[in-house]
Write an enzyme that holds these catalytic residues in place. Structure first.
Site, PDB file in Angstrom:
ATOM      1  N   ARG A  14      85.438  44.943 114.913  1.00 37.25           N
ATOM      2  CA  ARG A  14      84.364  45.167 114.027  1.00 37.25           C
ATOM      3  C   ARG A  14      84.429  44.071 112.776  1.00 37.25           C
ATOM      4  O   ARG A  14      85.286  43.819 112.361  1.00 37.25           O
ATOM      5  CB  ARG A  14      84.901  46.512 113.297  1.00 37.25           C
ATOM      6  N   LYS A  51      78.961  44.624 118.477  1.00 38.03           N
ATOM      7  CA  LYS A  51      77.849  45.313 118.903  1.00 38.03           C
ATOM      8  C   LYS A  51      77.701  44.936 120.435  1.00 38.03           C
ATOM      9  O   LYS A  51      78.971  45.152 121.167  1.00 38.03           O
ATOM     10  CB  LYS A  51      76.566  45.523 118.313  1.00 38.03           C
ATOM     11  N   TYR A  68      98.014  36.706 103.848  1.00 37.14           N
ATOM     12  CA  TYR A  68      96.779  36.355 102.901  1.00 37.14           C
ATOM     13  C   TYR A  68      96.583  35.051 102.808  1.00 37.14           C
ATOM     14  O   TYR A  68      97.204  34.084 102.639  1.00 37.14           O
ATOM     15  CB  TYR A  68      97.401  36.656 101.345  1.00 37.14           C
ATOM     16  N   ASP A  98      68.789  37.874 111.999  1.00 37.09           N
ATOM     17  CA  ASP A  98      69.945  38.651 111.858  1.00 37.09           C
ATOM     18  C   ASP A  98      69.943  39.134 113.382  1.00 37.09           C
ATOM     19  O   ASP A  98      69.127  40.194 113.925  1.00 37.09           O
ATOM     20  CB  ASP A  98      69.558  39.694 110.842  1.00 37.09           C
ATOM     21  N   THR A 157      76.813  40.592 113.615  1.00 42.65           N
ATOM     22  CA  THR A 157      78.029  41.378 113.859  1.00 42.65           C
ATOM     23  C   THR A 157      78.755  40.971 115.017  1.00 42.65           C
ATOM     24  O   THR A 157      78.124  40.380 115.934  1.00 42.65           O
ATOM     25  CB  THR A 157      77.859  42.961 113.871  1.00 42.65           C
ATOM     26  N   GLU A 167      93.134  33.479 101.347  1.00 46.16           N
ATOM     27  CA  GLU A 167      92.195  33.129 100.404  1.00 46.16           C
ATOM     28  C   GLU A 167      91.694  31.850 100.611  1.00 46.16           C
ATOM     29  O   GLU A 167      92.354  31.027 100.384  1.00 46.16           O
ATOM     30  CB  GLU A 167      92.129  33.880  98.907  1.00 46.16           C
TER      31      GLU A 167
HETATM   32  C1  LIG Z   1      74.653  46.682 112.402  1.00 48.55           C
HETATM   33  C2  LIG Z   1      73.922  45.884 111.531  1.00 48.55           C
HETATM   34  C3  LIG Z   1      74.290  45.080 110.402  1.00 48.55           C
HETATM   35  C4  LIG Z   1      75.208  45.815 109.767  1.00 48.55           C
HETATM   36  O1  LIG Z   1      76.408  45.720 110.325  1.00 48.55           O
HETATM   37  P1  LIG Z   1      77.519  46.544 109.654  1.00 48.55           P
HETATM   38  O2  LIG Z   1      78.885  45.887 110.433  1.00 48.55           O
HETATM   39  O3  LIG Z   1      77.427  48.006 109.893  1.00 48.55           O
HETATM   40  O4  LIG Z   1      77.694  46.270 108.293  1.00 48.55           O
HETATM   41  C5  LIG Z   1      73.150  44.328 109.729  1.00 48.55           C
HETATM   42  N1  LIG Z   1      72.193  44.064 110.580  1.00 48.55           N
HETATM   43  C6  LIG Z   1      71.708  44.581 111.554  1.00 48.55           C
HETATM   44  C7  LIG Z   1      70.360  44.165 112.138  1.00 48.55           C
HETATM   45  C8  LIG Z   1      72.497  45.485 112.206  1.00 48.55           C
HETATM   46  O5  LIG Z   1      72.180  46.125 113.246  1.00 48.55           O
END
Ligand SMILES: *Cc1c(COP(=O)(O)O)cnc(C)c1O
Length: 421
Positions: free
Chosen positions: A240, A234, A53, A205, A231, A55
């Site tokens: 993840r 991907k 843990y 993003d 993220t 935090e």
């Molecule tokens: C996949 C994605 C997210 C969210 O990611 P999660 O891990 O599924 O919560 C946010 N923004 C974009 C552009 C994404 O493609």
């Protein structure tokens, strides 16, 4: 991976893992947000770091025993900067590596930098944006006043003129760029210029394209953007999770929003795996992988077009392809099911200005990252396009579907998945 203990202790979960191994090995994974992590990432996620843990932030924790976790988190931060931010600009940038996933990362940015009810701009979901970019069912759309933008009707690419016009009119506090179902290059410089003109913060993003940015095959939003979220699972091919990178002046607001604002204890095993992924992404073979993703998409798009499919925007510059099935007589949901049944996994998706519902939209979304990781090249994607066409055309012919199923499996098993025998 060995699962000897799971087998002994929990045969039910063991059986599910083995069945999923088989599905992953024998199928063609075309969902553009999915990938296969390396064995090193898998090992780190399965490590004893999950027992801790911690935090707080490095050297400022609430509990004791943090000397190793602090080292790990600082290393992850440094590697994220090295991967994404040009050396000369690194002194102006800060990274928070604790977000549990992409959605909480985006919510943390909004929560940290805005007041509830503030005006924000983001891309519409049905034109390629993410739920957290202001969709009314999402926290973002409920807590903030969103003004959403989309793509041009004529060529289905981001409508920068309309974005500028909306921005000038509504004077948003923050503008989100980036998308989840958009097959073309995103011009972050244009977004930045618009944000600057109206005095808004620019959040890029890059969740979908982070691996392409890291591999230098998509223009980077660094170092000029205010905040960047991504993220890590991907195209970046890590565990993840997600990270937030920001100009230093926003660092304390972002940190406070992530913890204690939104999250509790960080997932140290996952954050260590992020560090491993950042290191892997700096190796030469990662840049090759990223370049191959784009080459594969181009070849895939070309063949699909040749076979008569109608591609949104007419093609692909990145890892992703959107097909508008309106003229084929097979809606997205049915197409997804037919292709799933023969071993090709992809997802139904709205297309810009879709007249159908998101539960049964007009299109499908597919991408090349996962199969590129398995080693597939242009030749294989040409074949996959042909198999897709055969399955959809022969959807009422059981013999034809059986043949395609066999061909899909034969192709898939030639390209191993890391961690699956
Ligand atoms: C996949 C994605 C997210 C969210 O990611 P999660 O891990 O599924 O919560 C946010 N923004 C974009 C552009 C994404 O493609």
């Amino acid at each position: 991976m060995q699962y000897q203990n799971i087998k002994k202790i929990d045969p039910q979960i063991y059986k599910i893992i083995k069945a999923e191994e088989k599905r992953q090995k024998e199928g063609l994974e075309l969902i553009p947000s999915e990938n296969y992590t390396s064995l090193a990432v898998l090992e780190t996620m399965g490590s004893i770091l999950t027992n801790k843990y911690s935090e707080g932030y490095p050297r400022k924790r609430y509990y004791g025993g943090q000397e190793n976790i602090d080292d790990m988190e600082e290393l992850a931060q440094k590697r994220a900067l090295d991967l994404f931010v040009p050396k000369r600009s690194q002194k102006n940038w800060y990274v928070n590596i604790q977000p549990y996933s992409g959605s909480p990362a985006n919510i943390a940015v909004l929560f940290g930098l805005l007041k509830f009810g503030d005006r924000v701009m983001g891309m519409k979901l049905d034109q390629g944006g993410h739920l957290t970019h202001g969709h009314p069912v999402n926290f973002s759309g409920r807590a903030y006043k969103f003004f959403q933008y989309g793509v041009r009707k004529d060529n289905q690419t981001v409508d920068y003129d309309a974005i500028e016009a909306i921005a000038k009119k509504v004077k948003p506090k923050l503008i989100i760029s980036g998308a989840t179902a958009y097959p073309r290059i995103i011009d972050f410089k244009k977004f930045q210029a618009i944000a600057k003109k109206v005095g808004a913060i620019h959040l890029a993003d890059i969740s979908h394209i982070a691996g392409l940015v890291a591999g230098d095959v998509h223009p980077s939003p660094f170092p000029f953007t205010d905040v960047v979220t991504t993220t890590t699972h991907k195209t970046l091919r890590g565990p993840r999770g997600a990270i937030i990178m920001c100009q230093k002046k926003y660092a304390s607001q972002i940190d406070k929003a992530v913890f204690p604002g939104l999250q509790g204890g960080p997932h140290d095993h996952i954050n260590a795996a992020k560090a491993v992924c950042f290191s892997e992404a700096q190796k030469a073979n990662f840049a090759k992988y990223a370049a191959q993703i784009v080459k594969n998409s181009r070849a895939f798009a070309r063949e699909l077009t040749k076979l008569g499919f109608d591609l949104v925007s007419g093609g692909s510059d990145n890892h992703l392809i959107l097909i508008d099935l309106t003229n084929s007589g097979i809606p997205g949901k049915e197409a997804q099911q037919i292709l799933d049944d023969v071993g090709m996994t992809l997802n139904k998706n709205t297309v810009p200005f879709d007249k159908r519902s998101p539960f049964d939209p007009s299109g499908i979304r597919l991408g090349t990252p996962a199969l590129t990781t398995r080693g597939m090249k242009e030749k294989e994607f040409v074949l996959i396009a042909q198999l897709m066409k055969r399955a959809l055309k022969g959807r009422n012919d059981q013999n034809e579907l059986k043949k395609v199923t066999r061909l899909v499996k034969n192709l898939a098993v030639k390209f191993p998945v890391p961690g699956i025998k």
